[in-house]
Design a protein around this motif. Structure first.
Motif, PDB file in Angstrom:
ATOM      1  N   GLU A  95       0.803  -1.219   0.000  1.00 12.64           N
ATOM      2  CA  GLU A  95       0.000   0.000   0.000  1.00 12.64           C
ATOM      3  C   GLU A  95       0.838   1.271   0.000  1.00 12.64           C
ATOM      4  N   ILE A 100       5.020  -0.610  -2.631  1.00 13.67           N
ATOM      5  CA  ILE A 100       4.657  -0.780  -4.039  1.00 13.67           C
ATOM      6  C   ILE A 100       5.904  -0.813  -4.916  1.00 13.67           C
ATOM      7  N   TYR A 152       7.498  -4.164  -4.490  1.00 12.50           N
ATOM      8  CA  TYR A 152       6.646  -5.163  -5.130  1.00 12.50           C
ATOM      9  C   TYR A 152       6.950  -5.250  -6.631  1.00 12.50           C
ATOM     10  N   HIS A 181      -3.263  -7.390  -5.178  1.00 10.67           N
ATOM     11  CA  HIS A 181      -1.827  -7.612  -5.095  1.00 10.67           C
ATOM     12  C   HIS A 181      -1.463  -8.133  -3.708  1.00 10.67           C
TER      13      HIS A 181
END
Length: 300
Positions: free
Chosen positions: A8, A13, A16, A45
């Protein structure tokens, strides 16, 4: 300690997508940014992170229709492979799919990963021509049923549940069911109303039996994983009770808590292992069982 999160924050992110690129795009000399597509804005995700919040594994789920969800961009950092993180991602994404009303999930897989997905209960729906195109992807599918709610080796767990019911009658009387298996974590649950004492809580003996059977089950499944034969028996066990069980009894055994060695079985000798099971009252830990088990080698 590893945990599954939904990325988040900006930093999460970034980590990720970077892991997705490093594993799935960099080996093919693809630039940063090529690891993303238009479904990322509407997808689910999930990411496994370690204690330092570093990305260990990632995966995404999106919907092709109200009934069909698709898992894509599965990636595990090379240095963390073989530790069960891919299963953790699949489990988290399937939970999201079920919650959103999907009836089935599809995955496209190359030859080098198809075995993993089959272990997670996926069947080949369309086989690719990998002879003429080694990079071609097989199309796999899993239709959601109560049977394949268990994420890893569901067929083994179904057979184990049947063995308990037929050969260990107390397990059926107690309402003990296999709830989940990930290859490294094994969870069982029992029906409180079948194990209640005069105080309205779970019998201490039932808690002991739940812990024993959970450890026994994990060891049995690990024998199958290692393609070893042997009979698991409890040599000695003890339990520490901290609080009563008043709601849903659960027991969890982890492969990381096993001490001992299976290798003696390869020489036809008995193997001795110690394993713990944590007993929970819904989410609250209330007892800990420790069992010393002997795996009796098969005699010719």
């Amino acid at each position: 300690m590893y945990r599954v999160i939904t990325p988040e924050t900006e930093e999460q992110i970034e980590r990720y997508y970077y892991l997705r690129w490093r594993v799935l795009r960099e080996p093919f000399q693809r630039p940063l940014g090529s690891e993303q597509d238009e479904y990322d804005q509407v997808g689910h995700h999930r990411m496994v992170v370690n204690e330092a919040d570093e990305a260990v594994a990632v995966g995404r789920l999106h919907f092709n229709s109200p009934e069909e969800a698709q898992i894509r961009f599965m990636a595990v950092a090379p240095e963390y492979r073989g530790e069960g993180h891919g299963v953790a991602i699949i489990y988290a994404l399937e939970l999201a799919a079920r919650k959103e009303g999907a009836t089935h999930v599809v995955i496209n897989s190359r030859d080098n990963t198809i075995g993993f997905y089959k272990k997670c209960g996926y069947d080949v729906a369309e086989e690719a021509d990998t002879v003429n195109n080694p990079m071609a992807e097989h199309h796999l599918r899993k239709s959601f049923t109560e049977y394949n709610r268990i994420i890893y080796r569901p067929e083994w767990c179904t057979e184990l549940q049947k063995t308990w019911q037929e050969d260990i009658p107390i397990s059926d009387a107690m309402g003990i069911k296999i709830h989940q298996y990930t290859g490294r974590v094994f969870e069982t649950r029992a029906v409180l109303s079948r194990n209640i004492n005069v105080h309205g809580t779970m019998f201490a003996g039932s808690i002991y039996s739940l812990g024993t059977l959970t450890c026994w089950g994990l060891l049995h499944l690990q024998l199958l994983e290692r393609e070893l034969e042997g009979s698991v028996v409890l040599g000695d066990g003890n339990i520490h009770y901290h609080k009563p069980v008043t709601q849903e009894p659960r027991a969890i055994a982890r492969l990381s808590d096993v001490t001992g060695d299976f290798s003696a079985l390869k020489q036809g000798k008995n193997a001795r292992l110690t394993l713990k099971a944590q007993i929970l009252d819904e989410e609250q830990p209330v007892a800990e069982f420790t069992g010393r088990f002997v795996v009796l080698a098969k005699r010719d």
